[in-house]
Write a protein that holds these residues in place. Structure first.
Motif, PDB file in Angstrom:
ATOM      1  N   LYS A  10      38.092  52.642  50.206  1.00  0.00           N
ATOM      2  CA  LYS A  10      38.365  52.453  48.765  1.00  0.00           C
ATOM      3  C   LYS A  10      39.163  51.168  48.499  1.00  0.00           C
ATOM      4  N   TRP A  11      39.997  50.745  49.456  1.00  0.00           N
ATOM      5  CA  TRP A  11      40.762  49.508  49.302  1.00  0.00           C
ATOM      6  C   TRP A  11      39.909  48.269  49.584  1.00  0.00           C
ATOM      7  N   PHE A  12      38.831  48.443  50.365  1.00  0.00           N
ATOM      8  CA  PHE A  12      37.972  47.312  50.747  1.00  0.00           C
ATOM      9  C   PHE A  12      36.527  47.571  50.325  1.00  0.00           C
ATOM     10  N   PRO A  13      36.265  47.731  49.035  1.00  0.00           N
ATOM     11  CA  PRO A  13      34.880  47.979  48.617  1.00  0.00           C
ATOM     12  C   PRO A  13      33.960  46.810  48.926  1.00  0.00           C
ATOM     13  N   ASP A  14      34.557  45.623  49.108  1.00  0.00           N
ATOM     14  CA  ASP A  14      33.779  44.415  49.392  1.00  0.00           C
ATOM     15  C   ASP A  14      33.482  44.247  50.876  1.00  0.00           C
ATOM     16  N   ARG A  15      34.297  44.889  51.736  1.00  0.00           N
ATOM     17  CA  ARG A  15      34.120  44.707  53.189  1.00  0.00           C
ATOM     18  C   ARG A  15      34.401  46.027  53.903  1.00  0.00           C
ATOM     19  N   PRO A  29      44.056  53.395  46.306  1.00  0.00           N
ATOM     20  CA  PRO A  29      44.174  52.247  45.391  1.00  0.00           C
ATOM     21  C   PRO A  29      44.269  52.723  43.943  1.00  0.00           C
ATOM     22  N   PRO A  30      44.880  51.908  43.060  1.00  0.00           N
ATOM     23  CA  PRO A  30      45.000  52.314  41.658  1.00  0.00           C
ATOM     24  C   PRO A  30      43.638  52.395  40.967  1.00  0.00           C
ATOM     25  N   GLU A  31      43.596  53.124  39.874  1.00  0.00           N
ATOM     26  CA  GLU A  31      42.372  53.268  39.086  1.00  0.00           C
ATOM     27  C   GLU A  31      41.871  51.893  38.645  1.00  0.00           C
ATOM     28  N   GLY A  32      40.577  51.666  38.799  1.00  0.00           N
ATOM     29  CA  GLY A  32      40.000  50.394  38.359  1.00  0.00           C
ATOM     30  C   GLY A  32      40.218  49.250  39.329  1.00  0.00           C
ATOM     31  N   TYR A  33      40.679  49.563  40.558  1.00  0.00           N
ATOM     32  CA  TYR A  33      40.963  48.521  41.553  1.00  0.00           C
ATOM     33  C   TYR A  33      39.672  47.800  41.954  1.00  0.00           C
ATOM     34  N   MET A  34      39.689  46.474  41.936  1.00  0.00           N
ATOM     35  CA  MET A  34      38.549  45.619  42.295  1.00  0.00           C
ATOM     36  C   MET A  34      37.274  46.058  41.580  1.00  0.00           C
ATOM     37  N   ASN A  35      37.380  46.074  40.254  1.00  0.00           N
ATOM     38  CA  ASN A  35      36.262  46.506  39.419  1.00  0.00           C
ATOM     39  C   ASN A  35      34.999  45.688  39.625  1.00  0.00           C
ATOM     40  N   GLU A  36      35.180  44.452  40.113  1.00  0.00           N
ATOM     41  CA  GLU A  36      34.004  43.599  40.303  1.00  0.00           C
ATOM     42  C   GLU A  36      33.057  44.147  41.363  1.00  0.00           C
ATOM     43  N   PHE A  37      33.565  45.143  42.149  1.00  0.00           N
ATOM     44  CA  PHE A  37      32.718  45.770  43.152  1.00  0.00           C
ATOM     45  C   PHE A  37      32.395  47.215  42.790  1.00  0.00           C
TER      46      PHE A  37
END
Length: 414
Positions: free
Chosen positions: A127-132, A189-197
């Protein structure tokens, strides 16, 4: 506003937990000292390790929902308690010279801590690394693979200087402190964290968002389970007999074979971070198919390789695939089932580890005794990996079908 934590420190906390519980792979350091000091038989001492791995799989399966419900900090604290106290209590079992008490303290209590500690950081890191995803889970699980390399010389030195009971006490206390400090930093991670992913914006959105109980009713869950089971069975079997196989086939000396086993620990850990990172670019289905292709070739060619260095390089490659299978599976679960209850689903999948931990070493020993050779053993594992390769292609059909259903659903909604 509450300050968002540094996700790389979250990853470091995950490594702290995994590098502590991964010391279970260094159990063999205790084997000879326990036999020599207390007169226990080898098979009885080795059973302690088997019980710990069994309870790792069982607690991961049954406590996955606990991790999802109470979050990584609480479950990390629980893991620290079970593992740290189990290790320290094992010192008491050694003082009392009670093998049965050692089964309870190290096998059951520390084993439960192993299972909870293994799955606790993984779903959080995804959840902290949705990009990787692959890199994140690979980092944590790499710690588990490398741990034996770090722990083995420390354990051996402590046993020589302060004795077996004190070694358990000291290590148990150190692991408890490291795991507790790591757990206290973990959080979702907080709600809406790294929304771009977010799912809507990802190039390859998750195929579904299922609960653990929904996931186990799907075919793709069991196909993934079978793939992991075969990969672990073959890997654990090779780990358990690496030294005698190298001596029998490649003619390595006892000392050279022992050194090779130590280096295998490095490739076990390095394979976890390398293959998991590669999976972010190749995709999880491609990485698993690659594992199996490499190992099919390796297992069928090993009996014919008498050159010592080449034999060892092939073994290292097999072990890197073994470690990579562990590290890539959490991200694969996220791809297939989403992150809603990833920890619980991961726990269910890890029952494959518990089963393989029992089957692999027993199977390789039985075939060796029946045939008086490791050649047939390697061929049987090669055939098993060919079956796993077919399964890795089969699961792609489910993935393709689900992608098509998702696209049809989006078109209908639009």
């Amino acid at each position: 506003m509450k300050k968002t934590k540094n996700r790389w420190l979250i990853a470091l906390s995950a490594v702290g937990i995994h590098i502590s519980i991964g010391s279970v792979y260094a159990w063999s350091v205790f084997t000879n000292p326990l036999i020599e000091q207390y007169g226990w038989e080898l098979s009885y001492v080795s059973l302690t390790f088997s019980i710990a791995i069994l309870f790792l799989g069982l607690s991961a399966a049954f406590m996955g929902h606990f991790v999802e419900k109470y979050g990584p900090r609480t479950s990390g604290i629980v893991a620290a308690g079970f593992f740290g106290i189990g290790m320290m209590a094992s010192g008491g079992a050694a003082v009392l010279e009670s093998l049965w008490l050692l089964y309870i303290t190290y096998g059951i209590l520390a084993g439960i801590g192993l299972g909870i500690g293994y799955i606790t950081p993984v779903s959080t890191l995804v959840k902290w690394f949705p990009d990787r995803r692959g890199l994140a889970t690979g980092l944590a699980i790499m710690g588990f693979g490398f741990s034996a390399m770090i722990a083995s010389p420390i354990m051996a030195n402590l046993i020589d200087t302060v004795g077996i009971p004190a070694t358990f006490f000291i290590l148990g206390l150190i692991y408890f402190i490291v795991m507790m400090a790591s757990a206290l930093y973990l959080e979702r991670p907080p709600e809406g964290y790294m929304n771009e992913f977010s799912e809507e914006k990802k190039k390859t959105p998750d195929l579904s968002q299922l609960t653990a109980n929904e996931a186990v009713k799907t075919r793709r869950f069991w196909l993934l389970w079978v793939m992991l089971f075969i990969n672990i069975t073959c890997g654990i079997a090779i780990l358990s007999v690496a030294s005698p196989i190298a001596q029998e086939i490649a003619g390595l000396s006892t000392g050279a074979a022992a050194a090779m086993v130590g280096i295998m620990g490095f490739f076990n850990g390095a394979g976890r971070i390398a293959w998991a990172s590669i999976s972010d670019y190749m995709g999880r289905p491609n990485v698993y198919s690659t594992f199996f292709l490499i190992q099919i070739i390796a297992f069928f060619t090993l009996p014919a390789i008498t050159h010592a260095l080449l034999f060892q390089l092939v073994l290292f490659l097999i072990i890197s695939c073994y470690g990579g299978g562990f590290a890539s599976v959490p991200a694969y679960i996220g791809d297939l089932f989403g992150t809603k209850q990833l920890g619980a689903i991961h726990g269910y999948i890890l029952t494959a580890w518990a089963a393989a931990g029992l089957v692999g070493p027993l199977l390789v020993s039985w075939i060796r005794e029946a045939t008086e050779s490791y050649v047939l053993t390697l061929s049987i594992f090669g055939i098993s990996l060919a079956a796993a390769f077919i399964v890795s292609l089969w699961i792609r059909l489910d993935i393709r079908q689900l992608k098509q259903e998702n696209e049809d659903s989006q078109r209908n909604t639009a």
